[in-house]
Design a protein around this motif. Structure first.
Motif, PDB file in Angstrom:
ATOM      1  N   GLU A  37       3.524  18.741 -20.876  1.00 15.24           N
ATOM      2  CA  GLU A  37       4.115  17.964 -21.780  1.00 15.24           C
ATOM      3  C   GLU A  37       5.284  17.158 -21.368  1.00 15.24           C
ATOM      4  N   ALA A  38       6.161  18.148 -20.927  1.00 13.11           N
ATOM      5  CA  ALA A  38       7.231  17.444 -20.356  1.00 13.11           C
ATOM      6  C   ALA A  38       7.186  16.525 -19.170  1.00 13.11           C
ATOM      7  N   LEU A  39       6.074  16.301 -18.287  1.00 14.69           N
ATOM      8  CA  LEU A  39       5.700  15.253 -17.569  1.00 14.69           C
ATOM      9  C   LEU A  39       5.430  13.784 -18.297  1.00 14.69           C
ATOM     10  N   CYS A  40       4.676  14.180 -19.459  1.00 15.96           N
ATOM     11  CA  CYS A  40       4.120  12.880 -20.273  1.00 15.96           C
ATOM     12  C   CYS A  40       5.472  12.305 -20.857  1.00 15.96           C
ATOM     13  N   ASP A  41       6.479  12.998 -21.252  1.00 15.02           N
ATOM     14  CA  ASP A  41       7.510  12.489 -21.785  1.00 15.02           C
ATOM     15  C   ASP A  41       8.446  11.825 -20.694  1.00 15.02           C
ATOM     16  N   GLU A  42       8.457  12.355 -19.663  1.00 13.91           N
ATOM     17  CA  GLU A  42       9.041  11.745 -18.373  1.00 13.91           C
ATOM     18  C   GLU A  42       8.363  10.348 -17.907  1.00 13.91           C
ATOM     19  N   VAL A  43       7.119  10.546 -17.957  1.00  7.74           N
ATOM     20  CA  VAL A  43       6.380   9.196 -17.751  1.00  7.74           C
ATOM     21  C   VAL A  43       6.881   8.119 -18.675  1.00  7.74           C
ATOM     22  N   LEU A  44       6.729   8.313 -20.053  1.00  6.04           N
ATOM     23  CA  LEU A  44       7.052   7.286 -21.045  1.00  6.04           C
ATOM     24  C   LEU A  44       8.630   6.805 -20.947  1.00  6.04           C
ATOM     25  N   ASP A  45       9.494   7.820 -20.277  1.00  2.00           N
ATOM     26  CA  ASP A  45      10.728   7.362 -20.070  1.00  2.00           C
ATOM     27  C   ASP A  45      11.325   6.197 -19.087  1.00  2.00           C
ATOM     28  N   MET A  46      10.279   5.975 -18.157  1.00  2.00           N
ATOM     29  CA  MET A  46       9.963   5.025 -17.251  1.00  2.00           C
ATOM     30  C   MET A  46      10.162   3.463 -18.080  1.00  2.00           C
ATOM     31  N   LEU A  47       9.958   3.516 -19.324  1.00  2.00           N
ATOM     32  CA  LEU A  47       9.958   2.252 -20.127  1.00  2.00           C
ATOM     33  C   LEU A  47      11.305   1.931 -20.692  1.00  2.00           C
ATOM     34  N   THR A  94     -12.139  25.186 -20.436  1.00  2.00           N
ATOM     35  CA  THR A  94     -12.044  26.457 -19.135  1.00  2.00           C
ATOM     36  C   THR A  94     -11.408  25.669 -17.931  1.00  2.00           C
ATOM     37  N   GLY A  95     -10.600  26.067 -17.383  1.00  2.00           N
ATOM     38  CA  GLY A  95      -9.984  25.544 -16.088  1.00  2.00           C
ATOM     39  C   GLY A  95      -9.232  24.257 -16.015  1.00  2.00           C
ATOM     40  N   VAL A  96      -8.917  23.539 -17.203  1.00  2.00           N
ATOM     41  CA  VAL A  96      -8.377  22.466 -17.228  1.00  2.00           C
ATOM     42  C   VAL A  96      -7.162  22.314 -18.342  1.00  2.00           C
ATOM     43  N   ARG A  97      -5.985  21.875 -18.478  1.00  2.00           N
ATOM     44  CA  ARG A  97      -5.263  21.893 -19.370  1.00  2.00           C
ATOM     45  C   ARG A  97      -4.746  20.489 -19.775  1.00  2.00           C
ATOM     46  N   LEU A  98      -4.823  19.982 -20.997  1.00  2.00           N
ATOM     47  CA  LEU A  98      -4.840  18.679 -21.343  1.00  2.00           C
ATOM     48  C   LEU A  98      -3.502  18.318 -22.118  1.00  2.00           C
ATOM     49  N   ALA A  99      -2.969  17.112 -22.065  1.00  2.00           N
ATOM     50  CA  ALA A  99      -1.830  16.581 -22.830  1.00  2.00           C
ATOM     51  C   ALA A  99      -1.940  14.864 -23.007  1.00  2.00           C
ATOM     52  N   SER A 100      -1.671  14.581 -24.402  1.00  2.00           N
ATOM     53  CA  SER A 100      -1.866  13.004 -24.378  1.00  2.00           C
ATOM     54  C   SER A 100      -0.627  12.387 -25.210  1.00  2.00           C
ATOM     55  N   ARG A 101      -0.315  11.158 -25.075  1.00  2.00           N
ATOM     56  CA  ARG A 101       0.340  10.462 -25.949  1.00  2.00           C
ATOM     57  C   ARG A 101      -0.315   9.086 -26.107  1.00  2.00           C
ATOM     58  N   TYR A 102       0.192   8.537 -27.406  1.00  2.00           N
ATOM     59  CA  TYR A 102      -0.136   7.202 -27.927  1.00  2.00           C
ATOM     60  C   TYR A 102       1.068   6.665 -28.414  1.00  2.00           C
ATOM     61  N   LEU A 103       1.505   5.477 -28.071  1.00  2.00           N
ATOM     62  CA  LEU A 103       2.590   4.742 -28.564  1.00  2.00           C
ATOM     63  C   LEU A 103       1.951   3.268 -28.991  1.00  2.00           C
ATOM     64  N   PRO A 104       2.257   3.060 -30.310  1.00  2.00           N
ATOM     65  CA  PRO A 104       1.885   1.466 -30.526  1.00  2.00           C
ATOM     66  C   PRO A 104       2.884   0.528 -30.144  1.00  2.00           C
ATOM     67  N   ALA A 105       2.314  -0.692 -29.957  1.00  2.00           N
ATOM     68  CA  ALA A 105       3.318  -1.780 -29.596  1.00  2.00           C
ATOM     69  C   ALA A 105       4.502  -1.691 -30.175  1.00  2.00           C
ATOM     70  N   ALA A 106       5.564  -2.120 -29.581  1.00  6.26           N
ATOM     71  CA  ALA A 106       6.751  -2.399 -30.114  1.00  6.26           C
ATOM     72  C   ALA A 106       7.009  -3.586 -30.773  1.00  6.26           C
ATOM     73  N   GLU A 107       6.288  -4.638 -30.321  1.00  4.90           N
ATOM     74  CA  GLU A 107       6.331  -5.909 -31.128  1.00  4.90           C
ATOM     75  C   GLU A 107       5.579  -6.103 -32.526  1.00  4.90           C
ATOM     76  N   ILE A 141       0.096   2.089 -25.793  1.00  3.47           N
ATOM     77  CA  ILE A 141      -0.003   2.872 -24.743  1.00  3.47           C
ATOM     78  C   ILE A 141      -0.812   3.959 -25.092  1.00  3.47           C
ATOM     79  N   ALA A 142      -1.890   4.281 -24.427  1.00  2.00           N
ATOM     80  CA  ALA A 142      -2.618   5.595 -24.358  1.00  2.00           C
ATOM     81  C   ALA A 142      -2.547   6.392 -22.865  1.00  2.00           C
ATOM     82  N   LEU A 143      -2.134   7.501 -23.167  1.00  2.00           N
ATOM     83  CA  LEU A 143      -1.869   8.391 -21.821  1.00  2.00           C
ATOM     84  C   LEU A 143      -2.599   9.773 -21.927  1.00  2.00           C
TER      85      LEU A 143
END
Length: 558
Positions: free
Chosen positions: A405-415, A212-225, A424-426
């Motif tokens: 959700e769009a904000l999380c995608d925009e943050v990952l686009d800075m890479l 109640t009172g908070v909305r959540l979103a997450s992302r996880y990306l494994p390393a590219a190497e 990366i865990a977000l």
């Protein structure tokens, strides 16, 4: 041979190794090559099941025409020649067949040898053997890994080119050996990376709660190497009083060990959160647990508790990058949280700070893989993240926060390309809060009159909120829960009603024992309170606190 070996050895995955073999041999050693691999490829010591099936994995050849400046001419298609017609996609190696005998022999052979000539129709399919040049212009080399034959390579030369010599069999043997061992290595690594990746992902939450009172979103990306698996994790844990714990952490290292330690620390954090300990105490106990796991079990962690009623957040940090708070007006702020020492150092105190969490603001928790790389240091990355959040917020205007959700995608686009060396865990939390007008809170003395007073107070609150149709159910359930609380409590009992998308009731007391649902017998005078709660409430539960417990239930508003 040395150059070819180095080219093959550079490959890490299966396709790279097979491509390395093709590029190392065409045109230096042969005019064309066909590489067949077992389908499926066995991993390590596992025994293959079913018949031996070879699948054409890759072919490479020299085009019929050459360009003196740029190599091969892609502009015009060369005329078909005999090497274009060679090769079938799939073949089954029958036990006792000529192809099975050649593969069992391991050593490369010229295809004009009787055994190899008999094996070609089986390998290449109907008519495929007629595309193989006559004489010693084709070599069939079995590919043998550490345990068994895993494929075959067919080296071909055009009729106008000099035929292979006996020494070329040694070259083919070396190429086949290095390629087969590399393929074995790639398959083993691929399986290990897959297992580690699955281990990592199964230890992360499948879905986030909807507190109640908070909305959540997450992302996880494994390393590219190559080391794709690390110890990054995030979590959101509902707490008593409609609060929620937000956690993000990073175990140092990249291996299955790191992922396993991450799972242990995450489980420990969930257990400590269930005890409703303050954030700094949670980090202290995590530090002790990391020391029990081993001397080099280091991790960073940030633990925050958000209270939607008070619109406040309490944060403690253990060597983790600071969170960023995006305000409703578009201003992004790096929160000043004491950094603290990483988990596992031992003997350090952790400090918690309490900050405002205004409605409409967004808190971003992340691991260092988002802000640190070979191209930038961590503080440069944090400043870029802050600027990215502020720029994204400007797109939706000062009165509307950007979609989560769009904000999380925009943050990952800075890479950028090549700008990610770590996983990366977000975790993003949008604070909606609960308005004071939607909260009713009382203290009740632990006396016989408490249930009746609780019913009257609940009825008045429901009338004020226009929810009179829920009065009968709420009064009945409040009376039952408060009766159980005052029976054993020695201090005042708390009663709180929250009006959100549901109606939530919370009753707290100083008795740590949790109530248990049981089936009352026909002769019992009591024991039916929780049975009624279980039947009438949408959801209910009980949570132990450091000072007692809270029993809560929820009802649909309509």
């Amino acid at each position: 041979m040395g150059a070819a070996t180095r080219r093959i050895a550079r490959g890490i995955d299966l396709d790279e190794i097979v491509m390395g073999l093709c590029r190392a041999t065409v045109p230096t050693f042969s005019d064309a090559i066909l590489v067949y691999l077992r389908d499926p490829l066995p991993v390590g010591d596992e025994r293959p099941t079913g018949p031996l099936v070879l699948r054409l994995r890759r072919t490479d050849r020299i085009p019929a025409e050459r360009d003196t400046e740029n190599g091969f001419l892609p502009a015009t298609q060369p005329e078909p020649n005999e090497l274009d017609t060679v090769g079938a996609e799939l073949c089954e190696v029958r036990p006792g067949s000529a192809l099975a005998e050649v593969l069992r022999g391991v050593r490369p052979v010229f295809t004009d040898a009787p055994a190899a000539r008999a094996a070609l129709p089986e390998l290449l399919g109907d008519g495929g053997e007629f595309g193989v040049p006559d004489g010693q212009r084709a070599i069939l080399a079995p590919l043998r890994g550490r345990r068994r034959v895993i494929g075959a390579a067919l080296f071909l030369r055009r009729p106008e080119r000099m035929a292979f010599e006996p020494d070329d069999l040694l070259v083919a043997a070396q190429l086949a050996t290095h390629s087969a061992l590399g393929i074995d290595k790639a398959v083993l690594y691929g399986r290990e990376a897959y297992i580690a990746d699955e281990l990592q992902r199964t230890m992360l939450p499948e879905t986030l709660p909807r507190p109640t009172g908070v909305r959540l979103a997450s992302r996880y990306l494994p390393a590219a190497e190559t080391a794709r698996v690390g110890g990054d994790w995030y979590d959101a844990i509902p707490l008593p009083g409609s609060r929620v714990a937000l956690v993000v952490g990073d175990v140092m290292g990249h291996s299955m060990t790191s992922a396993a330690i991450m799972g242990q620390l995450r489980t420990t954090a969930q257990t400590l959160a269930g005890l409703d300990l303050p954030p700094q105490e949670v980090l202290h106990h995590l530090d002790e647990q990391a020391q029990r796991l081993g001397v080099d079990r280091m991790a960073t962690c940030l633990y925050a508790v958000y209270d939607p009623v008070s619109h406040r957040i309490t944060i403690a940090n253990a060597g983790h990058p600071p969170p960023v708070l995006l305000h409703l007006g578009g201003r992004a702020e790096v929160l000043r949280v004491p950094a603290g020492a990483p988990i596992g150092v031992g003997g350090v105190d952790f400090e918690a700070v309490e900050l405002d969490a205004p409605a409409g603001a967004t808190l971003l928790l992340y691991t260092d893989g988002l802000v640190e790389s070979r191209l930038r240091d961590v503080w440069t990355g944090i400043e870029q993240l802050r600027e990215k959040l502020a720029a994204t917020a400007q797109l939706t205007g000062p009165d509307h926060p950007p979609p989560l959700e769009a904000l999380c995608d925009e943050v990952l686009d800075m890479l950028g390309p090549g700008d990610r060396d770590d996983d990366i865990a977000l975790l993003a939390a949008r604070f909606d809060g609960i308005a004071p007008s939607d909260v009713a809170y009382w203290f009740l003395e632990p006396e016989d009159a408490a249930p009746g007073r609780a019913r009257r107070l609940a009825r008045r609150a429901l009338q004020r909120w226009g929810l009179e149709e829920l009065s009968d159910s709420v009064e009945l359930l409040v009376s039952e829960v408060v009766t159980n609380a005052v029976r054993y409590a020695s201090r005042p009992v708390t009663l709180r009603l929250l009006r959100t998308d549901v109606l939530r009731c919370e009753v707290g007391d100083d008795v740590p024992q949790l109530p248990r649902l049981r089936q009352a017998r026909a002769t019992d005078e009591g024991g039916r309170g929780l049975y009624l709660v279980n039947r009438l409430a949408r959801r209910w539960g009980a949570t132990r606190l450091s000072t007692g417990k809270v029993v809560w239930f929820e009802l649909n508003r309509s």
